[in-house]
Design a protein around this motif. Structure first.
Motif, PDB file in Angstrom:
ATOM      1  N   GLY A  67       0.826  -1.214   0.000  1.00  0.00           N
ATOM      2  CA  GLY A  67       0.000   0.000   0.000  1.00  0.00           C
ATOM      3  C   GLY A  67       0.855   1.257   0.000  1.00  0.00           C
ATOM      4  N   THR A  68       1.909   1.243   0.799  1.00  0.00           N
ATOM      5  CA  THR A  68       2.816   2.392   0.840  1.00  0.00           C
ATOM      6  C   THR A  68       3.483   2.592  -0.515  1.00  0.00           C
ATOM      7  OG1 THR A  68       3.244   1.989   3.180  1.00  0.00           O
ATOM      8  CG2 THR A  68       4.821   3.377   2.021  1.00  0.00           C
ATOM      9  N   ILE A  69       3.925   1.495  -1.115  1.00  0.00           N
ATOM     10  CA  ILE A  69       4.562   1.584  -2.429  1.00  0.00           C
ATOM     11  C   ILE A  69       3.571   2.110  -3.459  1.00  0.00           C
ATOM     12  CG2 ILE A  69       5.514   0.206  -4.320  1.00  0.00           C
ATOM     13  CD1 ILE A  69       6.849  -1.557  -2.161  1.00  0.00           C
ATOM     14  N   THR A  70       2.342   1.591  -3.435  1.00  0.00           N
ATOM     15  CA  THR A  70       1.317   2.044  -4.379  1.00  0.00           C
ATOM     16  C   THR A  70       1.001   3.526  -4.170  1.00  0.00           C
ATOM     17  OG1 THR A  70       0.379  -0.173  -4.399  1.00  0.00           O
ATOM     18  CG2 THR A  70      -1.013   1.602  -5.221  1.00  0.00           C
ATOM     19  N   ASN A  71       0.848   3.916  -2.899  1.00  0.00           N
ATOM     20  CA  ASN A  71       0.569   5.330  -2.599  1.00  0.00           C
ATOM     21  C   ASN A  71       1.739   6.214  -3.042  1.00  0.00           C
ATOM     22  OD1 ASN A  71      -1.905   4.685  -1.517  1.00  0.00           O
ATOM     23  ND2 ASN A  71      -1.182   4.688   0.592  1.00  0.00           N
ATOM     24  N   ASP A  72       2.964   5.761  -2.777  1.00  0.00           N
ATOM     25  CA  ASP A  72       4.133   6.547  -3.180  1.00  0.00           C
ATOM     26  C   ASP A  72       4.214   6.667  -4.700  1.00  0.00           C
ATOM     27  OD1 ASP A  72       4.781   6.904  -0.550  1.00  0.00           O
ATOM     28  OD2 ASP A  72       6.420   5.442  -0.520  1.00  0.00           O
ATOM     29  N   LEU A  73       3.906   5.579  -5.392  1.00  0.00           N
ATOM     30  CA  LEU A  73       3.933   5.629  -6.862  1.00  0.00           C
ATOM     31  C   LEU A  73       2.856   6.571  -7.399  1.00  0.00           C
ATOM     32  CD1 LEU A  73       4.620   1.907  -7.851  1.00  0.00           C
ATOM     33  CD2 LEU A  73       6.145   3.867  -8.102  1.00  0.00           C
ATOM     34  N   SER A  74       1.659   6.500  -6.808  1.00  0.00           N
ATOM     35  CA  SER A  74       0.597   7.401  -7.282  1.00  0.00           C
ATOM     36  C   SER A  74       0.932   8.850  -6.934  1.00  0.00           C
ATOM     37  CB  SER A  74      -0.757   6.990  -6.712  1.00  0.00           C
ATOM     38  OG  SER A  74      -0.766   7.161  -5.305  1.00  0.00           O
ATOM     39  N   ALA A  75       1.529   9.064  -5.744  1.00  0.00           N
ATOM     40  CA  ALA A  75       1.943  10.426  -5.377  1.00  0.00           C
ATOM     41  C   ALA A  75       3.045  10.910  -6.312  1.00  0.00           C
ATOM     42  CB  ALA A  75       2.422  10.469  -3.924  1.00  0.00           C
TER      43      ALA A  75
END
Length: 183
Positions: A67-75
């Motif tokens: 989730g953190t990786i996905t959020n960081d990628l979307s950010a």
């Protein structure tokens, strides 16, 4: 010692007469079923501990990490898009500023040219006035010089005639000077 025969009977061939193991006890065929049962019990206990405690924690850590990786990628994608938008806005503002500077420079050049044209026209008008005034003055000087030449010629002719010892009347001298000035 009634216990010893039971131990010998239980131990089978894997134990010598002193009660110590012969070879490796794990490889004793007589003890294999017992070892397999304890192995299965231990594996089941480890499986339940792993499946109920350790694996859910690991799964939650992995899910949180994903989730953190996905959020960081979307950010990062959002920031990248914002950076592109900001760059486009900057380029547009820079182009607008350049165009405005060009327009201001052109307007300034046009204003200076108009002022220069007006100054040149004013200078030309002054020069034309001075030229006309000078031509009038020259015409007056020419006219007065012709009159003065005529007066000087009459006076000189009268003086020459008087020097020769003759007398001449003014009308005759004026006619002679006028005829001579005409050509």
């Amino acid at each position: 010692m009634a216990v010893e025969p039971i131990m010998e009977e239980m131990a089978g061939v894997c134990v010598d007469s002193n009660g110590s193991a012969i070879g490796m006890p794990q490889l004793c065929v007589d003890w294999m079923p017992n070892q397999i049962v304890w192995l299965l019990i231990t594996l089941l206990v480890i499986f339940f501990i792993l499946s109920r405690i350790a694996l859910p924690r690991i799964a939650s850590v992995l899910a949180e990490r994903q989730g953190t990786i996905t959020n960081d990628l979307s950010a990062a994608e959002e920031l990248k898009r914002q950076a592109r938008d900001a760059e486009a806005a900057y380029e547009k503002a820079l182009a607008d500023a350049r165009a405005e500077a060009q327009a201001i420079a052109q307007k300034t050049r046009d204003d200076i040219k108009a002022q220069l044209d007006a100054a040149i026209a004013e200078a030309d008008a002054r020069i034309a006035d001075k030229t006309a005034e000078s031509e009038r003055a020259l015409a007056e000087i020419r006219a007065s010089s012709l009159e003065n030449v005529e007066i000087v010629a009459r006076d000189t002719a009268e003086a020459i005639v008087a020097a020769l010892g003759q007398s001449a009347d003014q009308a005759m001298i004026s006619d002679a000077v006028a005829n001579r000035m005409k050509g």
